[in-house]
Design an enzyme around this catalytic site. Structure first.
Site, mmCIF file in Angstrom:
data_model
loop_
_atom_site.group_PDB
_atom_site.id
_atom_site.type_symbol
_atom_site.label_atom_id
_atom_site.label_comp_id
_atom_site.label_asym_id
_atom_site.label_seq_id
_atom_site.Cartn_x
_atom_site.Cartn_y
_atom_site.Cartn_z
ATOM 1 C CG ASP A 10 -1.842 1.231 1.262
ATOM 2 O OD1 ASP A 10 -2.346 1.609 0.185
ATOM 3 O OD2 ASP A 10 -2.061 1.824 2.339
ATOM 4 C CB SER A 11 0.259 4.755 -0.823
ATOM 5 O OG SER A 11 -0.960 4.853 -0.117
ATOM 6 C CB CYS A 73 -2.985 0.541 -2.541
ATOM 7 S SG CYS A 73 -3.056 2.275 -3.029
ATOM 8 C CD GLU A 150 -0.674 7.186 6.120
ATOM 9 O OE1 GLU A 150 0.471 7.338 6.574
ATOM 10 O OE2 GLU A 150 -1.084 6.108 5.670
ATOM 11 C CB CYS A 183 -9.563 4.630 0.392
ATOM 12 S SG CYS A 183 -7.959 5.131 1.060
ATOM 13 C CG HIS A 185 -5.308 5.118 4.387
ATOM 14 N ND1 HIS A 185 -4.730 4.582 3.265
ATOM 15 C CD2 HIS A 185 -4.296 5.645 5.121
ATOM 16 C CE1 HIS A 185 -3.420 4.778 3.316
ATOM 17 N NE2 HIS A 185 -3.136 5.421 4.424
HETATM 18 N N1 DGL Z 1 -4.796 3.351 0.803
HETATM 19 C C1 DGL Z 1 -4.843 3.836 -0.532
HETATM 20 C C2 DGL Z 1 -6.081 3.369 -1.237
HETATM 21 O O1 DGL Z 1 -6.630 2.325 -0.872
HETATM 22 C C3 DGL Z 1 -4.749 5.320 -0.761
HETATM 23 C C4 DGL Z 1 -3.857 6.151 -0.003
HETATM 24 C C5 DGL Z 1 -3.199 7.243 -0.814
HETATM 25 O O2 DGL Z 1 -3.841 8.174 -1.286
HETATM 26 O O3 DGL Z 1 -2.002 7.100 -0.931
HETATM 27 O O4 DGL Z 1 -6.525 3.987 -2.163
#
Ligand code: DGL
Length: 267
Positions: A10-11, A73, A150, A183, A185
């Site tokens: 993931d990012s 991600c 985050e 997402c 997150h």
């Molecule tokens: N967790 C990432 C997703 O599922 C996105 C986070 C980011 O914008 O880097 O899209």
């Protein structure tokens, strides 16, 4: 038998919500998690940049011995899945198809609201997957949520206000039966999103991609080989602060994270 190695990418920390769902489902595996925290957020970047970052991360995990790659991600799945497939020679599982299939199973023909990053929304990857299964989708970009999560601002007045504003705006244009967290997150905000939906008069159920993606990975391994009996182990790599990854990552994984190494993937 040898334990399978599962690479999860993931990012940032978000993919740890997918790892959390995976740990009990594929026992005996060794997990290698990579959070590209130095280059986050992906969701505000162009397709070309997201694909470059995602391919570099995928290549690292393959080189590190991964037998299968989980793109935990949504942004990388939406914008870079073909590039990732082309760059590695191991099976790749993204997060979008499993969650859309899960939503369709639970709510066939439903109207769904997808909350996601700006890049994911602009790609219309969810809209297309939903349409293919007969679901009507409205996509809502929520660019402020990743930085808030985050920061660890899960139960914070600013986050509550931001969630309310996004949902209010979205509910002006649709009446969803299900809200997809597009997402990785966002599962940390699932309770807040659900409570806010109720306050705004919506009975929509909230569905995230962690369980459905983990189930997809489990299917892959049960097809291939008997489950190993050795204990689950995992190691993490972060491209930014190891200390921050250990501190905040525990929130996402809901267990302490000790084994984190710094990784430099360049700019
Ligand atoms: N967790 C990432 C997703 O599922 C996105 C986070 C980011 O914008 O880097 O899209």
């Amino acid at each position: 038998m040898q334990s399978p190695i599962i690479g999860v990418f993931d990012s940032g920390f978000g993919g740890l919500t997918v790892l959390r769902a995976l740990l009990p489902l594929v026992p005996g595996a060794h997990y290698v998690y990579l959070g590209d925290t130095a280059r986050l957020p992906y969701g505000a970047k162009s397709q070309v940049t997201i694909a470059r970052y995602a391919v570099e991360s995928a290549a690292f995990l393959e080189k590190h011995g991964a037998d299968l790659l989980v793109i935990a991600c949504n942004t990388a799945t939406a914008l870079a899945l073909p590039e990732i497939h082309a760059a590695v020679s191991i099976p790749v599982v993204g997060v979008i198809e499993p969650v859309v299939r899960a939503a369709h199973l639970q709510h066939p023909k439903a109207e769904v609201l997808v909350l996601a990053t700006s890049a994911t929304v602009q790609s219309h990857a969810y809209m297309e997957h939903c349409r293919a299964l007969g679901l009507r989708a409205t996509e809502k970009a929520c660019p402020l949520l990743v930085p808030l999560v985050e920061e660890g601002w899960i139960d914070h007045p600013v986050t509550r206000d931001v969630v309310r504003i996004y949902l209010q705006e979205a509910l002006e244009t649709c009446t969803p039966e299900a809200v997809l967290l597009g997402c990785t997150h966002y599962p940390l905000l699932a309770s807040l999103i659900e409570a806010t939906l109720r306050e705004l008069g919506s009975q929509a159920v909230v569905i995230d991609s962690a369980q459905s993606t983990a189930a997809e990975v489990e299917k892959h391994f049960s097809r291939l080989q008997p489950v190993s009996t050795s204990p689950v182990t995992f190691e993490c790599f972060a491209t930014d602060s190891v200390e921050k990854f250990q501190r905040l990552g525990g929130l996402f994984l809901q267990k302490p994270i000790e084994n984190v190494q710094h990784l430099d993937l360049g700019g």
